[in-house]
Design a protein around this motif. Structure first.
Motif, PDB file in Angstrom:
ATOM      1  N   TYR A   1      58.907  21.086  64.152  1.00 57.83           N
ATOM      2  CA  TYR A   1      60.194  20.334  64.693  1.00 57.83           C
ATOM      3  C   TYR A   1      60.312  20.051  66.232  1.00 57.83           C
ATOM      4  CZ  TYR A   1      61.696  21.146  59.888  1.00 57.83           C
ATOM      5  OH  TYR A   1      61.768  21.244  58.568  1.00 57.83           O
ATOM      6  N   SER A   2      60.805  19.054  66.532  1.00 54.95           N
ATOM      7  CA  SER A   2      61.077  18.760  67.856  1.00 54.95           C
ATOM      8  C   SER A   2      62.496  18.829  67.955  1.00 54.95           C
ATOM      9  CB  SER A   2      60.471  17.314  68.527  1.00 54.95           C
ATOM     10  OG  SER A   2      61.556  16.225  68.085  1.00 54.95           O
ATOM     11  N   ASN A   3      62.866  19.117  69.281  1.00 55.61           N
ATOM     12  CA  ASN A   3      64.269  18.989  69.783  1.00 55.61           C
ATOM     13  C   ASN A   3      64.373  17.493  69.935  1.00 55.61           C
ATOM     14  OD1 ASN A   3      65.527  21.478  69.499  1.00 55.61           O
ATOM     15  ND2 ASN A   3      64.239  22.104  71.308  1.00 55.61           N
ATOM     16  N   PRO A   4      65.985  17.155  69.746  1.00 53.08           N
ATOM     17  CA  PRO A   4      66.048  15.583  69.800  1.00 53.08           C
ATOM     18  C   PRO A   4      66.234  14.870  71.149  1.00 53.08           C
ATOM     19  CG  PRO A   4      68.095  16.771  69.661  1.00 53.08           C
ATOM     20  CD  PRO A   4      67.190  17.787  69.642  1.00 53.08           C
ATOM     21  N   ILE A   5      66.362  13.731  71.235  1.00 54.28           N
ATOM     22  CA  ILE A   5      66.505  13.002  72.406  1.00 54.28           C
ATOM     23  C   ILE A   5      67.919  12.129  72.225  1.00 54.28           C
ATOM     24  CG2 ILE A   5      65.831  10.921  73.819  1.00 54.28           C
ATOM     25  CD1 ILE A   5      63.143  11.468  73.251  1.00 54.28           C
ATOM     26  N   PHE A   6      68.814  12.150  72.733  1.00 50.79           N
ATOM     27  CA  PHE A   6      70.175  11.487  72.850  1.00 50.79           C
ATOM     28  C   PHE A   6      70.064  10.097  73.397  1.00 50.79           C
ATOM     29  CE2 PHE A   6      70.916  16.088  72.021  1.00 50.79           C
ATOM     30  CZ  PHE A   6      72.048  16.001  71.111  1.00 50.79           C
ATOM     31  N   VAL A   7      70.632   8.939  72.976  1.00 52.04           N
ATOM     32  CA  VAL A   7      70.644   7.759  73.051  1.00 52.04           C
ATOM     33  C   VAL A   7      71.834   7.251  73.125  1.00 52.04           C
ATOM     34  CG1 VAL A   7      70.054   5.220  72.911  1.00 52.04           C
ATOM     35  CG2 VAL A   7      68.217   7.178  72.638  1.00 52.04           C
ATOM     36  N   THR A   8      72.614   7.065  74.433  1.00 51.70           N
ATOM     37  CA  THR A   8      73.949   6.878  74.568  1.00 51.70           C
ATOM     38  C   THR A   8      73.829   5.127  74.916  1.00 51.70           C
ATOM     39  OG1 THR A   8      74.530   9.176  75.198  1.00 51.70           O
ATOM     40  CG2 THR A   8      76.029   7.204  75.879  1.00 51.70           C
TER      41      THR A   8
ATOM     42  N   LEU B   1      64.872  30.480  81.497  1.00 52.88           N
ATOM     43  CA  LEU B   1      66.258  30.144  81.085  1.00 52.88           C
ATOM     44  C   LEU B   1      66.506  28.727  81.250  1.00 52.88           C
ATOM     45  CD1 LEU B   1      68.567  33.344  82.011  1.00 52.88           C
ATOM     46  CD2 LEU B   1      68.038  32.345  79.720  1.00 52.88           C
ATOM     47  N   ASP B   2      66.374  28.248  82.540  1.00 53.57           N
ATOM     48  CA  ASP B   2      66.807  26.635  82.622  1.00 53.57           C
ATOM     49  C   ASP B   2      66.082  25.824  81.649  1.00 53.57           C
ATOM     50  OD1 ASP B   2      68.479  27.442  84.732  1.00 53.57           O
ATOM     51  OD2 ASP B   2      67.204  27.006  86.110  1.00 53.57           O
ATOM     52  N   SER B   3      64.708  26.217  81.406  1.00 44.25           N
ATOM     53  CA  SER B   3      63.838  25.353  80.559  1.00 44.25           C
ATOM     54  C   SER B   3      64.256  25.327  79.240  1.00 44.25           C
ATOM     55  CB  SER B   3      62.376  25.644  80.792  1.00 44.25           C
ATOM     56  OG  SER B   3      61.902  25.166  82.007  1.00 44.25           O
ATOM     57  N   LEU B   4      64.813  26.556  78.823  1.00 47.03           N
ATOM     58  CA  LEU B   4      65.061  26.714  77.361  1.00 47.03           C
ATOM     59  C   LEU B   4      66.561  25.872  77.152  1.00 47.03           C
ATOM     60  CD1 LEU B   4      64.351  30.566  76.934  1.00 47.03           C
ATOM     61  CD2 LEU B   4      63.172  28.667  75.570  1.00 47.03           C
ATOM     62  N   ARG B   5      67.478  26.324  77.946  1.00 47.24           N
ATOM     63  CA  ARG B   5      68.580  25.245  78.008  1.00 47.24           C
ATOM     64  C   ARG B   5      68.599  23.910  78.228  1.00 47.24           C
ATOM     65  NH1 ARG B   5      70.902  29.313  82.210  1.00 47.24           N
ATOM     66  NH2 ARG B   5      72.034  31.029  80.887  1.00 47.24           N
ATOM     67  N   SER B   6      67.438  23.343  78.737  1.00 47.52           N
ATOM     68  CA  SER B   6      67.283  21.922  78.675  1.00 47.52           C
ATOM     69  C   SER B   6      66.637  21.483  77.630  1.00 47.52           C
ATOM     70  CB  SER B   6      66.282  21.669  79.775  1.00 47.52           C
ATOM     71  OG  SER B   6      64.722  21.876  79.328  1.00 47.52           O
ATOM     72  N   GLY B   7      66.216  22.229  76.703  1.00 49.69           N
ATOM     73  CA  GLY B   7      65.756  21.589  75.309  1.00 49.69           C
ATOM     74  C   GLY B   7      64.756  20.705  75.171  1.00 49.69           C
ATOM     75  N   ARG B   8      63.805  20.634  76.353  1.00 48.02           N
ATOM     76  CA  ARG B   8      62.660  20.068  76.321  1.00 48.02           C
ATOM     77  C   ARG B   8      61.625  21.085  75.683  1.00 48.02           C
ATOM     78  NH1 ARG B   8      59.607  16.462  80.867  1.00 48.02           N
ATOM     79  NH2 ARG B   8      57.658  15.817  79.841  1.00 48.02           N
ATOM     80  N   SER B   9      61.478  21.125  74.513  1.00 48.46           N
ATOM     81  CA  SER B   9      60.530  22.057  73.633  1.00 48.46           C
ATOM     82  C   SER B   9      60.590  21.648  72.188  1.00 48.46           C
ATOM     83  CB  SER B   9      61.393  23.498  73.451  1.00 48.46           C
ATOM     84  OG  SER B   9      62.684  23.505  73.154  1.00 48.46           O
ATOM     85  N   PHE B  10      59.461  22.334  71.611  1.00 51.78           N
ATOM     86  CA  PHE B  10      59.423  21.949  70.049  1.00 51.78           C
ATOM     87  C   PHE B  10      59.024  23.438  69.511  1.00 51.78           C
ATOM     88  CE2 PHE B  10      55.715  20.520  72.382  1.00 51.78           C
ATOM     89  CZ  PHE B  10      54.430  20.767  71.577  1.00 51.78           C
ATOM     90  N   GLY B  11      58.973  23.342  68.089  1.00 54.01           N
ATOM     91  CA  GLY B  11      58.453  24.730  67.643  1.00 54.01           C
ATOM     92  C   GLY B  11      57.486  24.272  66.519  1.00 54.01           C
TER      93      GLY B  11
ATOM     94  N   ALA C   1      63.837   8.969  78.653  1.00 55.60           N
ATOM     95  CA  ALA C   1      64.293  10.352  78.337  1.00 55.60           C
ATOM     96  C   ALA C   1      63.271  11.112  77.565  1.00 55.60           C
ATOM     97  CB  ALA C   1      65.547  10.264  77.669  1.00 55.60           C
ATOM     98  N   HIS C   2      63.111  12.462  77.553  1.00 52.71           N
ATOM     99  CA  HIS C   2      62.397  13.190  76.895  1.00 52.71           C
ATOM    100  C   HIS C   2      63.266  14.169  76.024  1.00 52.71           C
ATOM    101  CE1 HIS C   2      58.626  12.812  79.678  1.00 52.71           C
ATOM    102  NE2 HIS C   2      59.587  12.480  80.437  1.00 52.71           N
ATOM    103  N   MET C   3      62.367  14.908  75.404  1.00 52.10           N
ATOM    104  CA  MET C   3      63.219  16.016  74.460  1.00 52.10           C
ATOM    105  C   MET C   3      64.383  16.915  75.299  1.00 52.10           C
ATOM    106  SD  MET C   3      60.032  17.345  71.985  1.00 52.10           S
ATOM    107  CE  MET C   3      59.009  17.356  73.130  1.00 52.10           C
ATOM    108  N   GLY C   4      65.516  16.981  74.606  1.00 51.75           N
ATOM    109  CA  GLY C   4      66.579  17.463  74.988  1.00 51.75           C
ATOM    110  C   GLY C   4      67.372  16.673  76.182  1.00 51.75           C
ATOM    111  N   GLN C   5      66.802  15.478  76.345  1.00 46.57           N
ATOM    112  CA  GLN C   5      67.497  14.463  77.410  1.00 46.57           C
ATOM    113  C   GLN C   5      68.312  13.474  76.979  1.00 46.57           C
ATOM    114  OE1 GLN C   5      64.310  13.675  80.084  1.00 46.57           O
ATOM    115  NE2 GLN C   5      64.410  15.616  81.079  1.00 46.57           N
TER     116      GLN C   5
END
Length: 538
Positions: free
Chosen positions: A529-536, A344-354, A374-378
């Motif tokens: 499709y990867s999940n995103p990386i946010f750059v702030t 559950l923690d890993s799914l919520r973190s978004g470091r994943s791809f389909g 930063a990795h996917m989801g971070q």
């Protein structure tokens, strides 16, 4: 809290040596020397799987059969068994019950004990198997739900399943025991099973009772017209961001003639209700719904599932591939993450791809600035004007699961190959507020393909990974995500300028021919499709 079941004998910490070695290989920037490996591993799984206990499955789709396909044949690490929250007419082996029961009782009496017994006997050692359900969300479509009891070891909660089913479905009272009906009527003089507001009540119920140990996955969101608006997604995520954090964009039922089972009329008005390369329009459309959500900084992730009911039945109908056969979620599990809680923690973190069709079997996507990565989801936080280096490393297996004829066991020796991959960027702004015009805006005009990479751009290292890097200058808050395909940019009926086109129905009447044509269509149109990386920008 009622009946509880131990559904996993061994945690996901014990995965194959192959996966652990792959982690070391992911470190190098050019496929040569490797940087120190992170502590953890990639795992594969499926959050949407049916057995005979679902009313639209088949008696051949027994629990034992499905588990064998998922873990023995296709090597998944974890799986949720998610039958419909309706009635169970059969036991795990397809034997007709004396009378139907609410699914929650079927899970309690058959599904959970069988999983426990198999693992206690040594079957599926090291695999994480748990029960969830698929909810007919009032006024919407299906939502995949997991609810868990316990502390360090989370287990699927039969008592919660029963209460939720009574309160939030239209199931007849005769499906429940008399004692439970008496108790539930006292708790719920009114049942909540009609309106969109009732769906929100169901999500609120999860948040109030299981804030850290439940999830609600929005399944095949655009399959039927009029079931969801972007305001619905925003409202659900605003209500419970730790629970409603994912959309099944890469849908199952890929063996349907209408890819994904998206059967609405093939008219322009229903273009938002098609799949595009097997992917729901919510995720597939560049600058569309998913990008609009990401453009608010929402941590809402894409998921790929099988939605397995059966593959081909005796009457010649086809539905979907088996778990792990065609669709896979790759999810990073840090060292020390175990069981359902860790997943559950890993799914919520978004470091994943389909992935569809094993187009790739590994992906390392990072954004770095100075010593920060930063990795996917971070999220990468950096100063304006700083250089951000985006590194993409991926690998494809030597062969995928393509069969000819379909479902024959005869592998077609298809070598999956990425034709190109797109680095997609979108701006991140303020979160839309309820009641404002922005809350209904389903597009992100800033989203675009920043760069398209082909084999001319990437290099293959000795470890088999292809690597490509590019740099951007941090100037505003943005997100970066990837998609890739085996298709060229312009393929008649499939892509135009690199964008996927709506999938068309296969209408051949001869069953065997139609099945092979469907299978060829699917394996001829592979995507990841990867999940995103946010750059702030600070």
């Amino acid at each position: 809290m009622g009946s509880r079941f131990f559904l996993s004998a061994v945690s996901l910490a014990a995965v194959s040596v192959v996966s652990a070695v792959a982690l070391v290989a992911c470190g190098g920037s050019d496929g040569g020397s490797a940087t120190p490996a992170e502590q953890g591993t990639w795992t594969t799984g499926d959050l949407h799987v049916h057995t005979v206990q679902s009313d639209d499955s088949r008696t051949t789709q027994t629990l034992d059969f499905v588990l064998g396909k998922a873990f023995t044949t296709h090597g998944l690490d974890w799986m949720a068994v998610t039958n419909h929250l309706r009635s169970s007419k059969y036991d795990n082996n397809g034997n007709l019950l004396t009378a139907p029961v609410a699914f929650a009782y079927g899970m309690e009496s058959y599904e959970a004990p069988r999983i426990k017994a198999l693992q206690a006997a040594g079957s599926y050692t090291g695999k994480l198997i748990f029960s969830g359900f698929e909810w007919d969300a009032p006024a919407h479509d299906h939502i995949g739900i997991g609810i868990f009891d316990g502390g360090a070891t989370l287990t699927s909660s039969a008592s919660a399943f029963k209460e939720f089913q009574y309160a939030f479905t239209t199931g007849a009272e005769s499906l429940f025991t008399a004692d439970d009906v008496t108790r539930f009527k006292a708790q719920y003089p009114q049942r909540f099973n009609t309106t969109a507001a009732d769906t929100l009540k169901g999500i609120s119920w999860l948040k109030e009772r299981y804030p850290d140990t439940s999830y609600a996955l929005i399944n095949h969101p655009s399959r039927n017209p009029g079931k969801y608006t972007i305001a619905d997604f925003r409202q659900m995520n605003d209500l419970a961001p730790k629970i409603v954090f994912a959309i099944e964009g890469m849908v199952g039922n890929q063996m349907e003639p209408d890819r994904g089972g998206y059967t609405s009329a093939y008219i322009d008005a229903n273009l938002p209700n098609r799949t595009y390369g097997g992917t729901d329009a919510v995720v597939a459309q560049l600058g569309g719904v998913w990008d609009a959500l990401l453009g608010e900084g929402r941590r809402i992730w894409n998921v790929a599932n099988s939605d397995s009911h059966f593959e081909i039945d005796a009457a010649g109908n086809s539905s979907g591939y088996y778990p792990g056969e065609y669709a896979k979620n790759f999810v990073w599990m840090p060292k020390g993450s175990t069981g359902v809680a860790g997943l559950l923690d890993s799914l919520r973190s978004g470091r994943s791809f389909g992935v569809f069709g094993d187009l790739i079997s590994a992906l390392d996507f990072t954004a770095g600035s100075g010593s920060d990565t930063a990795h996917m989801g971070q999220e990468l936080s950096t100063a304006a004007g700083r250089t951000v280096t985006l590194t993409i490393r991926f690998k494809s297996p030597p062969v995928n699961n393509y069969q000819r004829p379909v479902n024959s066991g005869n592998l077609g020796n298809m070598v999956p190959k990425v034709h190109h991959l797109d680095l997609i960027v979108g701006d991140v702004g303020a979160k839309a507020a309820p009641g404002t015009e922005a809350y209904n805006v389903a597009t992100n005009a800033s989203t675009r393909v920043l760069k398209r990479f082909t084999s001319a751009d990437w290099k293959q290292g000795a470890d088999g990974y292809y690597t490509v890097t590019t740099t951007v200058t941090a100037g505003k808050n943005q997100y970066f995500r990837l998609r890739g395909t085996n298709l060229a940019e312009d393929v008649a009926g499939q892509t135009a300028g690199g964008e996927p086109l709506p999938d068309q129905k296969i209408t051949t009447t001869d069953n065997a021919t139609r099945h092979d044509q469907i299978n060829d269509r699917n394996y001829g149109s592979l995507w990841f499709y990867s999940n995103p990386i946010f750059v702030t920008v600070k």
